[in-house]
Structure formats: C-alpha cells, structure tokens
Scaffold this motif. Sequence first.
Motif, mmCIF file in Angstrom:
data_model
loop_
_atom_site.group_PDB
_atom_site.id
_atom_site.type_symbol
_atom_site.label_atom_id
_atom_site.label_comp_id
_atom_site.label_asym_id
_atom_site.label_seq_id
_atom_site.Cartn_x
_atom_site.Cartn_y
_atom_site.Cartn_z
ATOM 1 N N PRO A 1 -6.615 3.624 -3.535
ATOM 2 C CA PRO A 1 -6.659 4.978 -2.984
ATOM 3 C C PRO A 1 -7.847 5.782 -3.506
ATOM 4 O O PRO A 1 -8.503 5.403 -4.474
ATOM 5 C CB PRO A 1 -5.342 5.592 -3.465
ATOM 6 C CG PRO A 1 -5.054 4.881 -4.744
ATOM 7 C CD PRO A 1 -5.553 3.473 -4.546
ATOM 8 N N PRO B 1 -5.578 -2.584 -1.218
ATOM 9 C CA PRO B 1 -6.060 -1.208 -1.059
ATOM 10 C C PRO B 1 -6.142 -0.452 -2.384
ATOM 11 O O PRO B 1 -5.296 -0.617 -3.269
ATOM 12 C CB PRO B 1 -5.023 -0.576 -0.134
ATOM 13 C CG PRO B 1 -4.413 -1.722 0.608
ATOM 14 C CD PRO B 1 -4.383 -2.843 -0.381
ATOM 15 N N TYR C 1 1.341 3.416 -1.034
ATOM 16 C CA TYR C 1 0.981 2.896 -2.364
ATOM 17 C C TYR C 1 2.193 2.758 -3.282
ATOM 18 O O TYR C 1 2.055 2.297 -4.417
ATOM 19 C CB TYR C 1 -0.082 3.806 -3.006
ATOM 20 C CG TYR C 1 -1.368 3.832 -2.223
ATOM 21 C CD1 TYR C 1 -2.254 2.761 -2.257
ATOM 22 C CD2 TYR C 1 -1.693 4.929 -1.424
ATOM 23 C CE1 TYR C 1 -3.429 2.781 -1.528
ATOM 24 C CE2 TYR C 1 -2.864 4.960 -0.688
ATOM 25 C CZ TYR C 1 -3.726 3.883 -0.736
ATOM 26 O OH TYR C 1 -4.886 3.908 -0.012
ATOM 27 N N PRO D 1 -4.179 8.826 4.685
ATOM 28 C CA PRO D 1 -3.905 7.407 4.407
ATOM 29 C C PRO D 1 -4.339 6.930 3.028
ATOM 30 O O PRO D 1 -3.724 6.014 2.491
ATOM 31 C CB PRO D 1 -4.683 6.683 5.510
ATOM 32 C CG PRO D 1 -4.773 7.663 6.616
ATOM 33 C CD PRO D 1 -4.881 9.004 5.960
ATOM 34 N N THR D 2 -5.392 7.526 2.459
ATOM 35 C CA THR D 2 -5.862 7.041 1.160
ATOM 36 C C THR D 2 -5.528 8.005 0.025
ATOM 37 O O THR D 2 -6.062 7.870 -1.073
ATOM 38 C CB THR D 2 -7.381 6.797 1.190
ATOM 39 O OG1 THR D 2 -8.061 8.021 1.510
ATOM 40 C CG2 THR D 2 -7.732 5.729 2.211
ATOM 41 N N ARG E 1 -7.593 3.350 5.238
ATOM 42 C CA ARG E 1 -7.019 2.311 4.396
ATOM 43 C C ARG E 1 -7.598 0.950 4.738
ATOM 44 O O ARG E 1 -8.033 0.680 5.864
ATOM 45 C CB ARG E 1 -5.491 2.295 4.511
ATOM 46 C CG ARG E 1 -4.848 3.548 3.947
ATOM 47 C CD ARG E 1 -3.336 3.418 3.837
ATOM 48 N NE ARG E 1 -2.974 2.455 2.811
ATOM 49 C CZ ARG E 1 -2.316 1.324 3.048
ATOM 50 N NH1 ARG E 1 -1.973 0.983 4.272
ATOM 51 N NH2 ARG E 1 -2.008 0.510 2.062
ATOM 52 N N ARG F 1 -14.883 -0.349 1.123
ATOM 53 C CA ARG F 1 -14.378 1.016 0.924
ATOM 54 C C ARG F 1 -15.320 1.784 0.011
ATOM 55 O O ARG F 1 -15.679 1.308 -1.060
ATOM 56 C CB ARG F 1 -12.990 0.971 0.272
ATOM 57 C CG ARG F 1 -11.879 0.685 1.218
ATOM 58 C CD ARG F 1 -11.266 1.945 1.803
ATOM 59 N NE ARG F 1 -10.512 2.671 0.793
ATOM 60 C CZ ARG F 1 -10.733 3.953 0.467
ATOM 61 N NH1 ARG F 1 -11.708 4.636 1.041
ATOM 62 N NH2 ARG F 1 -9.984 4.536 -0.454
#
Length: 250
Positions: free
Chosen positions: A81, A79, A240, A232-233, A36, A58
């Motif tokens: 995802p 962030p 989220y 985490p993503t 993340r 990312r």
Amino acid sequence: MPTRVDPHVKVLDERVARRAKRRGIDVLVYAPHFTRLPEVRERAARFSDDDLLVVPAREVFTGSFRDRKHVLALDLEAPVPDFLTLDATLRELERQDAVVLVPHPEFATVSLDVVDLNRHPGLFDAVEVYNPKHFERHNRRAREVARETGLPAFGSSYAHLVPTVGEVWTEFDAAIEAPRDLSDLLRSGAPRRVFHRSGGGHELRCRAEFAHLFWENSWEKVDRLVLSGMEPTHPRHPAYEGRFDASAVY
C-alpha cells in the motif's frame, strides 16, 4: 539488437501503446498512482503483444502526503500500500526481493535523497537521471546523485500525458522478452544508455508534464485519495486485512 525501455509511465491505453510502438519503444513499465497491483498486472497484460511488452510496477507513496517520498518497485510478489513510513515500505520491498528504483531523486518535496539512499545500502537498483518533469538543474542534480551513490542510471518519460510517452528511454544491449528479463538486467546493473528527444516539441512536452504537477499536488486530490480511507492503495483498505496498520501514517 538493443532494446528500448521506457521505465516509467502512468498512463496506458490504446493510444499509449500505439505511440510507444511508433516511437520505437520495445518495453513500457506501467506504474500508475493509487492502483492495486492485481489491476496493474491485468492492464499490463492486456496491452502487451509481440511488438510491445508492458511490465507492471508500482510507484509507492511513502510517508504522509505532506512529507511523501516516491519509490518505484518492479517484480513485486504481493501488493504494497501507499502511505506507510518510508522504513516500513523499504522493509517490505526488501522482504519481497523487489527491484527498487529511485524516481526523480531530490526533486520538489516528493523524492528520495542521498541520505535516504545511503541509509539503505544495497537496496536500490538504479537512480533516474532524466525526467521530463525536471528542469536542467534537476537532471544535473540527479546525475550527481547517481555518481555520489554509485548506483546505475535510468531515464524515463514519467508520462502522465499521452504525448510524453517515448520522449525518454533507457537502452539495453539485451533481449527483453518477459518482465523477469528486465528485472534481472536492473538487479545486475547491466550496461545501459539513457536517451531523450530534443528540440522544441520535446521542450513543450516537458513543460506540459511539469504543469501537470499542479493537479498531482492539489488539495482536492489529497482529500479524495487520502482522507476517504477507502482508496484501493490506502493501507487501511480491507484488501490488506490489517497487515500494514502498525506502519500506516493515516
């Protein structure tokens, strides 16, 4: 004085920082998988100093694992995802006014192609034209993609392995003292040159990176990262708060 940028590495620790400095790299872009943004930012700050700037980024996985396409994003506000539809990912990156780069175009089954790029004119800022995981035919096709779309080029080490750091770099004739400086150069299409090392050592490192693809695409990794739903993503991770549920493919 020119500034050497390695615009995409997956690994970052003391060894990576030392190797980058020994190889004359001024800026690293750190974009690990399945990590993340707050953690990426914290780690990038930890390894930045007067001799090396580490820029957080990312590489976002879009679509399902079997039909995924990678997008490299810098200058994110919040962030994003993995495993959203491609269109939903690109809408979110556009909403954030992120810098959007095209890593390893038309490579294997994980890449954006010319059709994708032409469907979203004005969104992408550069196309990667040299990547150590590529064979020469892949680099040749990547250069063709850049010409066909009219997008600026970049090259990176795409280092998943420490020895690959600094094998490839993109050089700008401008100072880069902060992440925003690099974002501004990429957004503006500033002149740059792509360089890579040569010789037997370079070829061995390239082949080692290519071999690493077998782990990257193993079902064991898919099962651990995707099907658990708690990485985490993952778009349904509690972090989220359900904002991406409608666009999630898992």
